[in-house]
Design an enzyme around this catalytic site. Structure first.
Site, mmCIF file in Angstrom:
data_model
loop_
_atom_site.group_PDB
_atom_site.id
_atom_site.type_symbol
_atom_site.label_atom_id
_atom_site.label_comp_id
_atom_site.label_asym_id
_atom_site.label_seq_id
_atom_site.Cartn_x
_atom_site.Cartn_y
_atom_site.Cartn_z
ATOM 1 N N ALA A 63 63.110 -61.515 -2.885
ATOM 2 C CA ALA A 63 63.847 -62.763 -2.730
ATOM 3 C C ALA A 63 62.895 -63.954 -2.815
ATOM 4 O O ALA A 63 61.678 -63.817 -2.708
ATOM 5 C CB ALA A 63 64.578 -62.774 -1.395
ATOM 6 N N GLY A 108 64.418 -57.520 -2.429
ATOM 7 C CA GLY A 108 65.644 -57.581 -3.215
ATOM 8 C C GLY A 108 65.505 -56.941 -4.571
ATOM 9 O O GLY A 108 66.478 -56.430 -5.137
ATOM 10 N N GLU A 111 66.103 -53.382 -3.965
ATOM 11 C CA GLU A 111 67.533 -53.202 -3.701
ATOM 12 C C GLU A 111 68.344 -53.250 -4.994
ATOM 13 O O GLU A 111 69.331 -52.514 -5.145
ATOM 14 C CB GLU A 111 68.013 -54.268 -2.716
ATOM 15 C CG GLU A 111 67.466 -54.034 -1.314
ATOM 16 C CD GLU A 111 67.775 -55.170 -0.365
ATOM 17 O OE1 GLU A 111 68.341 -54.907 0.715
ATOM 18 O OE2 GLU A 111 67.441 -56.331 -0.681
ATOM 19 N N GLU A 131 60.488 -56.337 3.982
ATOM 20 C CA GLU A 131 61.116 -57.392 4.776
ATOM 21 C C GLU A 131 60.660 -57.411 6.233
ATOM 22 O O GLU A 131 60.615 -58.468 6.864
ATOM 23 C CB GLU A 131 62.650 -57.239 4.721
ATOM 24 C CG GLU A 131 63.274 -57.579 3.379
ATOM 25 C CD GLU A 131 63.358 -56.402 2.431
ATOM 26 O OE1 GLU A 131 64.091 -56.506 1.429
ATOM 27 O OE2 GLU A 131 62.700 -55.370 2.683
#
Length: 257
Positions: A63, A108, A111, A131
């Protein structure tokens, strides 16, 4: 027109290309462009399989932390569901989907790769969910899809430590499906999906639906779901063609209907 994400279609393969240098960070704009590209690939009958690709140097390093650092709980409470659903849109593409991973697939980015059916990984790539090092946890499917893919103990190890894994460890634990030289990643992804391009579209869709939805059901419900999808395929032209070709000892000519 999308600025950072585009869908390029060639010979039945739709390549969803991330292009936000230097690291393909997933800010809100990229998030929504990814959602739109997934919807476009889903709706286009000319796309028979999908490759998600970040380019020769990096898949997606996570992210946009600078964007998130100034957000409050209220800000993220309003955005979190959109972030999760945007990456989840790739899991809902009813066609074979493979992530072609070079460089880094972190946070992300990892993911996004987890939402694909398979992951082709460069020999020098690194994957992970870091994270925890920022004081948070994965929020776009990482805790759920990773645990289903590699098992809860390994998922907790990766998520709670925030450590990165190399390509060989990713292959060993089931996070990667193929490991190839970095220069061959995209070609290997094309090779992986090519057998599906001339396959029976509705049966491939049903197979994906059966497996993915079945994972969220108890065995009895999953078997009932499988039976329903199996029976429904008897209404398709491709089922008739496939069985006729078998009886006549020839190659089937599937039309996708």
């Amino acid at each position: 027109m999308s600025e950072f994400v585009r869908l390029e279609t060639k010979d039945g393969i739709g390549t969803i290309r991330l292009d936000r240098p230097p690291m393909n960070a997933l800010n809100k704009q990229v998030q929504e462009e990814l959602r739109a590209a997934a919807a476009e690939a889903t709706a286009d009958p000319g796309v028979r399989a999908v490759i998600v690709y970040g380019g020769e140097k990096v898949f997606a390093a996570g992210a946009d932390i600078k964007e998130m650092a100034v957000m409050s709980y209220v800000d993220m409470a309003e955005r979190a569901a959109d972030l999760s659903s945007a990456l989840g849109a790739f899991a809902r593409i009813p066609k074979p989907v493979v992530a072609a991973i070079t460089g880094y697939a972190l946070g992300g980015g990892c993911e996004l790769a987890l939402a694909c059916d398979w992951r082709v990984v460069a020999e020098d790539a690194k994957l992970g969910q870091p994270e925890i090092k920022l004081g948070v946890i994965p929020g776009a499917g990482g805790t759920q899809r990773l645990a289903r893919l590699v098992g809860p103990a390994r998922a907790k190890d990766l998520i709670m430590s925030g450590r990165m894994v190399d390509a060989q460890e990713a292959l060993r634990i089931g996070l990667a499906d193929r490991v190839v030289p970095a220069a061959d990643v995209y070609a290997a992804a094309v090779e992986l999906v090519t057998p599906y391009l001339s396959g029976p579209v509705q049966a491939l869709r049903a197979a994906k639906l059966a497996v993915d939805a079945g994972l969220d059901m108890d065995l009895t419900s999953g078997l009932a779901w499988e039976t329903q999808l199996f029976a429904a395929l008897f209404a398709t032209d491709d089922r008739r063609e496939g069985m006729a070709a078998f009886v006549e000892k020839r190659k089937p000519d599937f039309t996708g209907r």
